[in-house]
Scaffold this motif. Structure first.
Motif, PDB file in Angstrom:
ATOM      1  N   HIS A   1       0.798  -4.315  -0.870  1.00  0.00           N
ATOM      2  CA  HIS A   1       2.060  -4.037  -1.562  1.00  0.00           C
ATOM      3  C   HIS A   1       2.908  -3.043  -0.758  1.00  0.00           C
ATOM      4  O   HIS A   1       2.416  -1.992  -0.358  1.00  0.00           O
ATOM      5  CB  HIS A   1       1.760  -3.462  -2.944  1.00  0.00           C
ATOM      6  CG  HIS A   1       2.971  -3.297  -3.810  1.00  0.00           C
ATOM      7  ND1 HIS A   1       3.726  -4.347  -4.245  1.00  0.00           N
ATOM      8  CD2 HIS A   1       3.561  -2.187  -4.328  1.00  0.00           C
ATOM      9  CE1 HIS A   1       4.722  -3.909  -4.990  1.00  0.00           C
ATOM     10  NE2 HIS A   1       4.653  -2.598  -5.054  1.00  0.00           N
ATOM     11  N   PRO A   2       4.175  -3.361  -0.514  1.00  0.00           N
ATOM     12  CA  PRO A   2       4.997  -2.467   0.303  1.00  0.00           C
ATOM     13  C   PRO A   2       5.673  -1.358  -0.485  1.00  0.00           C
ATOM     14  O   PRO A   2       6.231  -0.426   0.097  1.00  0.00           O
ATOM     15  CB  PRO A   2       6.054  -3.408   0.889  1.00  0.00           C
ATOM     16  CG  PRO A   2       6.237  -4.440  -0.178  1.00  0.00           C
ATOM     17  CD  PRO A   2       4.879  -4.634  -0.800  1.00  0.00           C
TER      18      PRO A   2
ATOM     19  N   ASN B   1       3.274   4.604   0.735  1.00  0.00           N
ATOM     20  CA  ASN B   1       4.540   3.878   0.829  1.00  0.00           C
ATOM     21  C   ASN B   1       5.737   4.701   0.380  1.00  0.00           C
ATOM     22  O   ASN B   1       6.856   4.474   0.858  1.00  0.00           O
ATOM     23  CB  ASN B   1       4.463   2.580   0.023  1.00  0.00           C
ATOM     24  CG  ASN B   1       3.562   1.552   0.682  1.00  0.00           C
ATOM     25  OD1 ASN B   1       3.341   1.597   1.885  1.00  0.00           O
ATOM     26  ND2 ASN B   1       3.025   0.633  -0.110  1.00  0.00           N
ATOM     27  N   CYS B   2       5.516   5.642  -0.532  1.00  0.00           N
ATOM     28  CA  CYS B   2       6.616   6.525  -0.936  1.00  0.00           C
ATOM     29  C   CYS B   2       6.802   7.658   0.062  1.00  0.00           C
ATOM     30  O   CYS B   2       7.921   8.107   0.309  1.00  0.00           O
ATOM     31  CB  CYS B   2       6.368   7.082  -2.340  1.00  0.00           C
ATOM     32  SG  CYS B   2       6.601   5.869  -3.666  1.00  0.00           S
ATOM     33  N   LEU B   3       5.709   8.127   0.642  1.00  0.00           N
ATOM     34  CA  LEU B   3       5.809   9.182   1.640  1.00  0.00           C
ATOM     35  C   LEU B   3       6.449   8.666   2.925  1.00  0.00           C
ATOM     36  O   LEU B   3       7.284   9.326   3.533  1.00  0.00           O
ATOM     37  CB  LEU B   3       4.415   9.738   1.952  1.00  0.00           C
ATOM     38  CG  LEU B   3       3.765  10.580   0.852  1.00  0.00           C
ATOM     39  CD1 LEU B   3       2.278  10.737   1.124  1.00  0.00           C
ATOM     40  CD2 LEU B   3       4.441  11.935   0.744  1.00  0.00           C
ATOM     41  N   THR B   4       6.065   7.480   3.334  1.00  0.00           N
ATOM     42  CA  THR B   4       6.601   6.869   4.554  1.00  0.00           C
ATOM     43  C   THR B   4       6.891   5.404   4.276  1.00  0.00           C
ATOM     44  O   THR B   4       6.029   4.544   4.475  1.00  0.00           O
ATOM     45  CB  THR B   4       5.594   6.969   5.719  1.00  0.00           C
ATOM     46  OG1 THR B   4       5.163   8.319   5.858  1.00  0.00           O
ATOM     47  CG2 THR B   4       6.233   6.510   7.028  1.00  0.00           C
ATOM     48  N   PRO B   5       8.067   5.099   3.759  1.00  0.00           N
ATOM     49  CA  PRO B   5       8.391   3.703   3.417  1.00  0.00           C
ATOM     50  C   PRO B   5       8.216   2.774   4.616  1.00  0.00           C
ATOM     51  O   PRO B   5       8.572   3.109   5.742  1.00  0.00           O
ATOM     52  CB  PRO B   5       9.853   3.780   2.970  1.00  0.00           C
ATOM     53  CG  PRO B   5      10.032   5.199   2.517  1.00  0.00           C
ATOM     54  CD  PRO B   5       9.166   6.015   3.418  1.00  0.00           C
ATOM     55  N   ARG B   6       7.654   1.611   4.354  1.00  0.00           N
ATOM     56  CA  ARG B   6       7.442   0.633   5.410  1.00  0.00           C
ATOM     57  C   ARG B   6       8.769   0.040   5.869  1.00  0.00           C
ATOM     58  O   ARG B   6       9.688  -0.158   5.068  1.00  0.00           O
ATOM     59  CB  ARG B   6       6.547  -0.501   4.882  1.00  0.00           C
ATOM     60  CG  ARG B   6       5.212  -0.006   4.358  1.00  0.00           C
ATOM     61  CD  ARG B   6       4.052  -0.588   5.067  1.00  0.00           C
ATOM     62  NE  ARG B   6       3.979  -2.035   4.978  1.00  0.00           N
ATOM     63  CZ  ARG B   6       3.274  -2.686   4.041  1.00  0.00           C
ATOM     64  NH1 ARG B   6       2.624  -2.014   3.104  1.00  0.00           N
ATOM     65  NH2 ARG B   6       3.218  -3.997   4.054  1.00  0.00           N
TER      66      ARG B   6
ATOM     67  N   PRO C   1       1.318  -2.803   7.998  1.00  0.00           N
ATOM     68  CA  PRO C   1       1.145  -1.347   8.109  1.00  0.00           C
ATOM     69  C   PRO C   1       0.397  -0.888   9.340  1.00  0.00           C
ATOM     70  O   PRO C   1       0.064   0.275   9.452  1.00  0.00           O
ATOM     71  CB  PRO C   1       0.346  -1.012   6.844  1.00  0.00           C
ATOM     72  CG  PRO C   1      -0.409  -2.250   6.534  1.00  0.00           C
ATOM     73  CD  PRO C   1       0.465  -3.388   6.951  1.00  0.00           C
ATOM     74  N   VAL C   2       0.117  -1.773  10.297  1.00  0.00           N
ATOM     75  CA  VAL C   2      -0.639  -1.365  11.486  1.00  0.00           C
ATOM     76  C   VAL C   2       0.071  -0.248  12.232  1.00  0.00           C
ATOM     77  O   VAL C   2      -0.521   0.720  12.670  1.00  0.00           O
ATOM     78  CB  VAL C   2      -0.851  -2.578  12.425  1.00  0.00           C
ATOM     79  CG1 VAL C   2      -1.523  -2.135  13.713  1.00  0.00           C
ATOM     80  CG2 VAL C   2      -1.684  -3.638  11.718  1.00  0.00           C
ATOM     81  N   ALA C   3       1.404  -0.364  12.362  1.00  0.00           N
ATOM     82  CA  ALA C   3       2.172   0.647  13.090  1.00  0.00           C
ATOM     83  C   ALA C   3       2.049   2.010  12.427  1.00  0.00           C
ATOM     84  O   ALA C   3       1.975   3.041  13.088  1.00  0.00           O
ATOM     85  CB  ALA C   3       3.634   0.232  13.168  1.00  0.00           C
TER      86      ALA C   3
END
Length: 614
Positions: free
Chosen positions: A367-368, A393-398, A512-514
């Protein structure tokens, strides 16, 4: 009836958590109650406090023997007369406790469901003044629950044996269907129904691609040193291997699973509860009956089988309300492994449900958006904020990308493969469609002559793993639907057909690999971020300070003298407040959370002496 004075004098708290007071008042009024409170939400108080405020015995049904002792130790430390009966007791001790029950010496009795429903034990119950039966972990009665236990099904006959005694069913994890099952099977009579928020605001949720899993776990342990935590593994072999490898690096770790003999498993759990062991490596399939409030991290080394299990297992972190972290390591390979296990199930309906649950777990992992919102939505609750400030995802949005062309290619392949089948009705799995896009002449593409499709070989710009991620996201977006049969096939939904016809823009999220390669996320700048960050830093300061360390060492000494876990004396949350406020008198010490009158008498002067030295 005034409840707050008892809450403070016995348990040491000035106010109730959400819904506790309402549940307690209904219990005191003799009503049947269904209560769903999250782990750490204070379920136990809902039957413990009423047990003190009226005559008679409260019987608590618990599925885990180790948890009974833990609960009774905690109650005894607070001056509450409680006991348990289970197979760990010798005959002499069992008889002594039974005499105490006949003599009215106890207010609470903890017992397992299989013992409770023995005809001889049910006869004993009729001789005791039972005022309430509390069924803890009530979801275990439902086959739709994540932790179904056949022994709990016997409780369906409890109403016949104690028809006048009110029942209280409690759980921390139950979907709407499971809640209905609990109420129906226990035959609750017009119960009051309480469902608290599933939100655990002190928990930080992260999902990371599984890459060098051991090193990822090791990095988390370094960050949280010297705090303790749980690592959940899929197999017993993984538990043993991980625990052994951690031990070789000087980290106190032990395995915990059903393959260990009872004495070894009990020893490992006791060591963990007493902080002699820092890390427990446990199987997902084997529940940990612990009430340890200072678990600072929970790691899922392998993919959980369903969202309910994941929620309950992460819920073992931060029961004291202090910030704690939950990390899930995800790889699509785990999905393939679980798919094979599911294929081996004999019952068709069981296979269908398991596949559906697995798909839901994968959708959460990939989930993004906000993890917290996704978890709450699964249980039918809406998170009101756009950013929780405490998930990856909230700390660092994809990052997102224009996936219109890729989506069109995959959707078109699904349509053309169906049309080219002899009946025009055949559907195929996602991997088959990826073979077509990559131009791979597999046995199946040749058999169905799909190498003749116009989309054959047009997807070389993406790898198989990338196409698989695109396909799963189109399923999550509702453009493709995946069946829950043995050979999970995909087909276009009505929304997918519309997207294909209109060629509308489709935005997809980057894998999310990056993010994993970039390292840990920065502090949140979201709505809740600064407050959460400040709380985390204040706890860290207290934990690193000499005073907190001395208080923790003193707590450990007192616990060892009494042969109980350290948190039975005081929780970390109480020690943090103690170190921050530095009370100098008994009157000031009494104001600390978790300090009731008995603990004030037993430990007040001892801790005050340490505080005065500080």
């Amino acid at each position: 009836m005034e409840l707050l004075p008892t809450l403070k004098t016995v348990f040491g708290y000035d106010s109730f958590r959400p819904l506790q007071e309402e549940i307690i008042r209904d219990a005191l009024a003799g009503r049947d109650v269904f209560a769903l409170l999250p782990t750490g939400g204070g379920k136990s108080l809902c039957f413990q406090l009423p047990a003190l405020l009226r005559d008679g015995l409260t019987v608590v049904i618990s599925p885990l023997i180790a948890l009974m002792k833990d609960q009774v130790d905690g109650l005894t430390a607070s001056g509450i007369p409680a006991t348990f009966l289970n197979s760990t007791l010798g005959e002499t001790e069992s008889r002594a406790r039974l005499r105490g029950l006949y003599n009215g010496e106890f207010r609470l009795l903890y017992v397992a469901p299989e013992r409770l429903m023995l005809p001889s034990f049910l006869e004993r119950l009729k001789s005791w003044p039972v005022q309430l039966v509390a069924i803890d972990e009530a979801h275990c009665i439902s086959e739709w629950g994540h932790d179904f236990r056949p022994d709990y099904r016997q409780l369906a006959g409890l109403r016949d044996h104690l028809p006048e005694v009110p029942l209280m069913a409690l759980t921390a994890t139950a979907t709407g269907r499971v809640r209905e099952d609990i109420i129906r099977l226990l035959r609750l009579r017009n119960p009051t129904h309480y469902v608290a928020s599933f939100n655990r605001p002190n928990l930080l949720y992260r999902v990371r691609p599984k890459q060098s899993a051991y090193e990822q776990v090791r990095a988390l342990l370094r960050e949280h040193a010297p705090s303790s935590g749980i690592v959940y593994c899929q197999s017993r072999k993984s538990c043993d291997a991980l625990a052994e490898r951690l031990r070789t690096e000087g980290i106190a770790a032990r395995p915990y699973h059903a393959g260990l003999v009872d004495t070894e498993r009990s020893t490992h759990q006791e060591q963990f509860l007493r902080d002699d062991v820092r890390v427990i490596c446990a199987t997902i399939a084997f529940g940990m009956g612990i009430n340890k409030p200072n678990v600072r991290f929970v790691v899922h080394y392998d993919l959980p089988k369903n969202v309910e299990g994941y929620y309950q297992e992460t819920g073992r972190a931060g029961r004291d309300g202090l910030p704690s972290e939950c990390l899930l390591l995800f790889t699509p390979g785990d999905v393939v492994k679980y798919g094979r296990f599911i294929d081996e199930m004999n019952d068709a309906e069981e296979r269908r449900v398991a596949r559906e649950q697995l798909q839901q777990m994968v959708q959460y992992a990939e989930h993004p958006g906000c993890r917290r919102a996704a978890l709450l939505a699964y249980f039918g609750e809406t998170f009101p904020e756009p950013n929780c400030g405490a998930c990856d995802n909230c700390l660092t949005p994809r990052e997102t990308w224009d996936g219109t062309v890729a989506a069109q290619k995959l959707l078109s392949t699904v349509v053309r493969a169906r049309q080219a089948s002899r009946s025009g009705e055949a559907t195929f799995g996602l991997n088959h469609h990826i073979d077509v896009l990559l131009g791979l002449g597999s046995e199946k593409t040749q058999r169905w002559q799909h190498e003749q499709l116009s989309t054959f070989g047009i997807g070389a710009e993406h790898s198989r793993a990338e196409w698989a991620a695109i396909g799963r996201e189109l399923i999550r977006l509702g453009l493709l639907a995946q069946s829950s049969e043995k050979f999970a096939t995909v087909d276009l939904t009505e929304a997918g057909r519309e997207a294909l016809r209109s060629r509308r823009a489709i935005e997809l999220t980057q894998a999310p690999v990056a993010i994993a390669k970039a390292g840990r996320a920065p502090r949140s700048r979201g709505r809740d971020g600064p407050r959460r960050s400040e709380l985390r830093e204040s706890v860290t300061t207290s934990e690193d300070g000499d005073l907190f360390t001395r208080l923790r060492d003193l707590r450990r000494t007192l616990a060892d003298e009494r042969n109980v876990p350290a948190y039975i004396i005081f929780s970390d949350a109480t020690l943090v407040q103690m170190a921050a406020t530095r009370p100098q008198t008994l009157a000031e010490f009494r104001k600390l959370p978790g300090v009731g009158e008995k603990k004030l008498r037993d430990f007040g002067e001892t801790f005050l002496a340490a505080l005065r030295e500080g």
